[in-house]
Each structure stands twice: as structure tokens, then as C-alpha cells.
Design a protein around this motif. Sequence first.
Motif, PDB file in Angstrom:
ATOM      1  N   PHE A  42      43.079  37.208  47.463  1.00  0.00           N
ATOM      2  CA  PHE A  42      42.565  36.077  48.239  1.00  0.00           C
ATOM      3  C   PHE A  42      41.256  36.483  48.918  1.00  0.00           C
ATOM      4  N   MET A  43      41.250  37.670  49.542  1.00  0.00           N
ATOM      5  CA  MET A  43      40.042  38.180  50.187  1.00  0.00           C
ATOM      6  C   MET A  43      38.906  38.297  49.176  1.00  0.00           C
ATOM      7  N   LEU A  44      39.196  38.845  47.998  1.00  0.00           N
ATOM      8  CA  LEU A  44      38.157  39.011  46.981  1.00  0.00           C
ATOM      9  C   LEU A  44      37.624  37.662  46.510  1.00  0.00           C
ATOM     10  N   SER A  45      38.508  36.679  46.344  1.00  0.00           N
ATOM     11  CA  SER A  45      38.043  35.363  45.893  1.00  0.00           C
ATOM     12  C   SER A  45      37.157  34.708  46.952  1.00  0.00           C
ATOM     13  N   GLY A  56      37.158  32.926  40.209  1.00  0.00           N
ATOM     14  CA  GLY A  56      38.273  32.289  39.507  1.00  0.00           C
ATOM     15  C   GLY A  56      39.340  33.290  39.093  1.00  0.00           C
ATOM     16  N   ILE A  57      38.897  34.432  38.605  1.00  0.00           N
ATOM     17  CA  ILE A  57      39.847  35.491  38.222  1.00  0.00           C
ATOM     18  C   ILE A  57      40.598  35.980  39.461  1.00  0.00           C
ATOM     19  N   PHE A  58      39.880  36.171  40.558  1.00  0.00           N
ATOM     20  CA  PHE A  58      40.525  36.641  41.791  1.00  0.00           C
ATOM     21  C   PHE A  58      41.528  35.612  42.317  1.00  0.00           C
ATOM     22  N   GLN A  59      41.174  34.327  42.265  1.00  0.00           N
ATOM     23  CA  GLN A  59      42.107  33.275  42.689  1.00  0.00           C
ATOM     24  C   GLN A  59      43.355  33.294  41.807  1.00  0.00           C
ATOM     25  N   HIS A  60      43.125  33.437  40.516  1.00  0.00           N
ATOM     26  CA  HIS A  60      44.237  33.471  39.572  1.00  0.00           C
ATOM     27  C   HIS A  60      45.202  34.608  39.917  1.00  0.00           C
ATOM     28  N   PHE A  61      44.665  35.800  40.128  1.00  0.00           N
ATOM     29  CA  PHE A  61      45.551  36.926  40.421  1.00  0.00           C
ATOM     30  C   PHE A  61      46.142  36.854  41.826  1.00  0.00           C
ATOM     31  N   GLY A  62      45.463  36.192  42.740  1.00  0.00           N
ATOM     32  CA  GLY A  62      46.087  35.924  44.040  1.00  0.00           C
ATOM     33  C   GLY A  62      47.363  35.120  43.836  1.00  0.00           C
ATOM     34  N   SER A  63      47.293  34.126  42.943  1.00  0.00           N
ATOM     35  CA  SER A  63      48.470  33.299  42.629  1.00  0.00           C
ATOM     36  C   SER A  63      49.532  34.084  41.865  1.00  0.00           C
ATOM     37  N   VAL A  64      49.092  34.923  40.933  1.00  0.00           N
ATOM     38  CA  VAL A  64      50.044  35.739  40.174  1.00  0.00           C
ATOM     39  C   VAL A  64      50.870  36.602  41.131  1.00  0.00           C
ATOM     40  N   PHE A  65      50.190  37.265  42.066  1.00  0.00           N
ATOM     41  CA  PHE A  65      50.909  38.142  42.991  1.00  0.00           C
ATOM     42  C   PHE A  65      51.710  37.352  44.023  1.00  0.00           C
ATOM     43  N   GLU A  66      51.219  36.188  44.401  1.00  0.00           N
ATOM     44  CA  GLU A  66      51.992  35.325  45.296  1.00  0.00           C
ATOM     45  C   GLU A  66      53.288  34.898  44.603  1.00  0.00           C
ATOM     46  N   CYS A 114      45.734  47.373  43.563  1.00  0.00           N
ATOM     47  CA  CYS A 114      46.002  45.985  43.177  1.00  0.00           C
ATOM     48  C   CYS A 114      45.173  45.587  41.963  1.00  0.00           C
ATOM     49  N   GLY A 115      43.946  46.065  41.900  1.00  0.00           N
ATOM     50  CA  GLY A 115      43.100  45.791  40.747  1.00  0.00           C
ATOM     51  C   GLY A 115      43.677  46.378  39.472  1.00  0.00           C
ATOM     52  N   ALA A 116      44.177  47.590  39.556  1.00  0.00           N
ATOM     53  CA  ALA A 116      44.782  48.228  38.386  1.00  0.00           C
ATOM     54  C   ALA A 116      46.041  47.474  37.951  1.00  0.00           C
ATOM     55  N   TRP A 117      46.797  46.996  38.912  1.00  0.00           N
ATOM     56  CA  TRP A 117      47.996  46.225  38.602  1.00  0.00           C
ATOM     57  C   TRP A 117      47.600  44.926  37.902  1.00  0.00           C
ATOM     58  N   ALA A 141      37.221  53.624  34.920  1.00  0.00           N
ATOM     59  CA  ALA A 141      36.443  52.382  34.881  1.00  0.00           C
ATOM     60  C   ALA A 141      37.034  51.334  35.823  1.00  0.00           C
ATOM     61  N   VAL A 142      38.360  51.240  35.855  1.00  0.00           N
ATOM     62  CA  VAL A 142      39.031  50.295  36.752  1.00  0.00           C
ATOM     63  C   VAL A 142      38.818  50.721  38.198  1.00  0.00           C
ATOM     64  N   ARG A 143      38.979  52.018  38.463  1.00  0.00           N
ATOM     65  CA  ARG A 143      38.768  52.536  39.819  1.00  0.00           C
ATOM     66  C   ARG A 143      37.361  52.213  40.295  1.00  0.00           C
ATOM     67  N   ASN A 144      36.364  52.504  39.473  1.00  0.00           N
ATOM     68  CA  ASN A 144      34.971  52.261  39.866  1.00  0.00           C
ATOM     69  C   ASN A 144      34.710  50.786  40.136  1.00  0.00           C
ATOM     70  N   GLU A 145      35.227  49.921  39.265  1.00  0.00           N
ATOM     71  CA  GLU A 145      35.020  48.480  39.426  1.00  0.00           C
ATOM     72  C   GLU A 145      35.614  47.981  40.740  1.00  0.00           C
ATOM     73  N   TYR A 146      36.851  48.345  41.010  1.00  0.00           N
ATOM     74  CA  TYR A 146      37.525  47.828  42.200  1.00  0.00           C
ATOM     75  C   TYR A 146      37.077  48.531  43.482  1.00  0.00           C
ATOM     76  N   GLU A 147      36.621  49.762  43.396  1.00  0.00           N
ATOM     77  CA  GLU A 147      36.027  50.396  44.586  1.00  0.00           C
ATOM     78  C   GLU A 147      34.768  49.650  44.995  1.00  0.00           C
ATOM     79  N   ALA A 148      33.947  49.267  44.009  1.00  0.00           N
ATOM     80  CA  ALA A 148      32.727  48.514  44.317  1.00  0.00           C
ATOM     81  C   ALA A 148      33.075  47.144  44.893  1.00  0.00           C
ATOM     82  N   LEU A 149      34.081  46.490  44.328  1.00  0.00           N
ATOM     83  CA  LEU A 149      34.511  45.191  44.862  1.00  0.00           C
ATOM     84  C   LEU A 149      35.045  45.336  46.288  1.00  0.00           C
TER      85      LEU A 149
END
Length: 160
Positions: A42-45, A56-66, A114-117, A141-149
Motif C-alpha cells: 500500500f505504501m509503495l503504491s 498498479g502492480i503494487f496495488q495488486h500485491f497489496g490486495s494479494v497480501f490483504e 515482501c518484494g521477494a514474496w 536482482a530482486v534485493r536491489n530492486e526492492y531496496e531502491a523502492l
Amino acid sequence: MNPMTKFLSLSSLIILPCFCHQVIAQESRVEMQAGRCSAIFFMLSETHKDNTVSAGIFQHFGSVFENLYVTEKKERVGNATRDDGIERRNLVLQEFKATYNSRPATLKEEVVLCGAWAEGYKIQGDNYTYVPIIPKLIPAAVRNEYEALAETGWKKWIAN
């Protein structure tokens, strides 16, 4: 200190935290982490609205985890609704704001987890299987992407 006073003091140290965190203590590990990941996405979206694809991807995964949170809670207590997931997410977001300055590295790492999940869900295609596996190994690659986010997201979130 007499033995009875010592016993009562020790007892209160053990029992008091149980009353304060009764709801959270009852959550399963997957339930707790799903609620936290819902809040993180939710924060990322909210903080990456300028990139409509990512938001949109962040909103989607906010819903997936909710949904995962609600599914896990239903399994534990017999009943749960979307409102329970939203309430949990909002409590976690309040916690993040209140504690960010004392633990930015921990919260950054939580975004990575959470990004890796979420990436594990993406690999499954459009039909997710709610397999409660919290990643232990995270590709660079996942670590780097989500650390930057996390870097940009937390700064924007805390500033608001």
C-alpha cells in the motif's frame, strides 16, 4: 526483596506484555507477515503513483497480501472479512510511521522480503496458489530492486 514480592514482580513482567499484545501474539507468522506486506505494498503504491504501471502492480500485491491475511485469519478464528485486512494494514502503517526513524534498515529489509514474496507469486502466473512460503533466499536482482523502492518509498511516506 522477599520471595513473594520477587515472584509478583517477575510474574507481572511476564504477564503484562501478553495483555498488551494479545491480538498480535495470536496471529500466525504467515498472517502477521501478510498483514505487514499488505501495508508495505500500500505504501509503495501511494509513493510511486507517478509510475502507473508500478503503482498498479503494487496495488495488486497489496490486495494479494490483504487476501492472504484474511484467508489465514479465517483459518485461525473461523471468520474474517476484508475489513479485518484493511484494519490490520492501517495499524501496521501507523506502526511504520511511529517507528521508522528508529529502524530504517529493518523496514527497508522488510520491503525486500515482501518484494521477494510478491515475485514468487508473479512466477505462478495469473492464478496464485496461497502457499505460505516466506522467502529465505532472495536473488540479488530482486534485493536491489526492492531496496531502491524502499529508499524512495519510505522517504516519501514518512514525509507525508
